[in-house]
Scaffold this active site. Sequence first.
Site, PDB file in Angstrom:
ATOM      1  N   GLU A  66      -1.021 -14.545 -13.292  1.00  0.00           N
ATOM      2  CA  GLU A  66      -0.618 -14.492 -11.882  1.00  0.00           C
ATOM      3  C   GLU A  66      -0.433 -13.044 -11.424  1.00  0.00           C
ATOM      4  OE1 GLU A  66      -0.567 -16.785  -9.738  1.00  0.00           O
ATOM      5  OE2 GLU A  66      -0.528 -18.643 -10.889  1.00  0.00           O
TER       6      GLU A  66
ATOM      7  N   GLU B 238      -3.377 -25.682  -9.820  1.00  0.00           N
ATOM      8  CA  GLU B 238      -2.160 -24.877  -9.729  1.00  0.00           C
ATOM      9  C   GLU B 238      -1.736 -24.689  -8.289  1.00  0.00           C
ATOM     10  OE1 GLU B 238       0.608 -21.508  -9.591  1.00  0.00           O
ATOM     11  OE2 GLU B 238      -1.308 -21.687  -8.574  1.00  0.00           O
ATOM     12  N   GLU B 239      -2.711 -24.526  -7.392  1.00  0.00           N
ATOM     13  CA  GLU B 239      -2.400 -24.312  -5.981  1.00  0.00           C
ATOM     14  C   GLU B 239      -2.109 -25.620  -5.245  1.00  0.00           C
ATOM     15  OE1 GLU B 239      -1.741 -21.545  -5.026  1.00  0.00           O
ATOM     16  OE2 GLU B 239      -3.038 -19.984  -5.844  1.00  0.00           O
TER      17      GLU B 239
ATOM     18  N   ASP C 280      -8.626 -22.792  -9.258  1.00  0.00           N
ATOM     19  CA  ASP C 280      -8.543 -23.241  -7.867  1.00  0.00           C
ATOM     20  C   ASP C 280      -7.901 -22.164  -6.998  1.00  0.00           C
ATOM     21  OD1 ASP C 280      -6.107 -23.813  -9.290  1.00  0.00           O
ATOM     22  OD2 ASP C 280      -5.455 -25.078  -7.621  1.00  0.00           O
TER      23      ASP C 280
END
Length: 375
Positions: free
Chosen positions: A162, A133-134, A68
């Site tokens: 990341e 995750e976002e 995402d």
Amino acid sequence: MSNTLNLTKELISRKSVTPKDEGCQDLLIEQLEPIGFVAEKLNFGEVENIWLRKGTEAPVFCFAGHTDVVPTGPLESWDSDPFSAEIRDGKLFGRGTADMKGSIAAFTVACQRFVADYPNHKGSIAYLITSDEEGPATDGTVKVIKTLEERNEKIDWCLVGEPSSTNEVGDVIKNGRRGSLGCWLQINGKQGHVAYPHLAENPIHLTAPMLEELTAMEWDKGNDFFPPTTFQVSNLNSGTGVTNVIPGTLKMIFNFRFSTEITPEELQQRVEALLDKHKLNYEIKWVLSGMPFLTAEGNLVDAAVSAIKEVRGIDTELSTSGGTSDGRFIAPTGAQVLELGPTNATIHQINECVGEDELEQLENIYYAMLKKLLA
């Protein structure tokens, strides 16, 4: 174009704004099943997650990431379609290039190369990929880890893709993160007319002395791995929007990024003691987003530092700075956790981009790590 660049472009073309995946995980299945990975979809709510694993033996080297991306912002502000993955001046532009579809592609191609070169490698290689995750991060990695823990399936080494690098690929890797504790606070006063302040209680005036003391407070001194705990107010709201009404309430949102030198319980106790000291009438809600974690040393750190030196010829810096990541859900299981990805200068920005050479450098670093740990 390199295989990594091609795969990154394919991932970028899928408009996977959180919590959407839009077929990114299916694309990974297509890439990895032919080389021996077994795919297991672990979806919760509207969030798509996938656990891919090649091998059944320990140690397990897992790549963790997310498909995402954050919203694009105004499309007219971009120099090209954020989902067209356009290359200009040696850079690949698009939403998710750096955060973090480029890392996913680089690790996937590195895996394909590694399995071809070392078909009988030891241990297992795994992927833990989420589309949450976002966003709130409530139905993603945390739920997958819970599922793995319930069946006693352990990750030994976890590489989170990341964007950790600052000026060039590999100059910084994150070997830990600070904890995050958020608070929603309401101070209750009494609404009234500004001409009759003796008949009202202004919560702004009541809060000011407490807030001054709160912002000046030293929470801890940090340690060799973590900077001192920080406190920041992120939102302050009160009043009706007119000049002649004393407000009845003040609402404040604030956050602690805390080290291993203090616990969330201690932070809560000290804040509430200060509120009581100033005799404030308050309502309070605390939300712990993640505990601090640290991989100070071990095989994973050694492999990353060595691989970066081998591929890039530079010495890397171990850091715990920055925000939170899904590593906070994985580290408590006992896994060694590191974050290593491309440069982060444009993440979440208009015209997010990553250098073409960065992706190839990442692929080579990831390949070298696989070789050092599992060959």
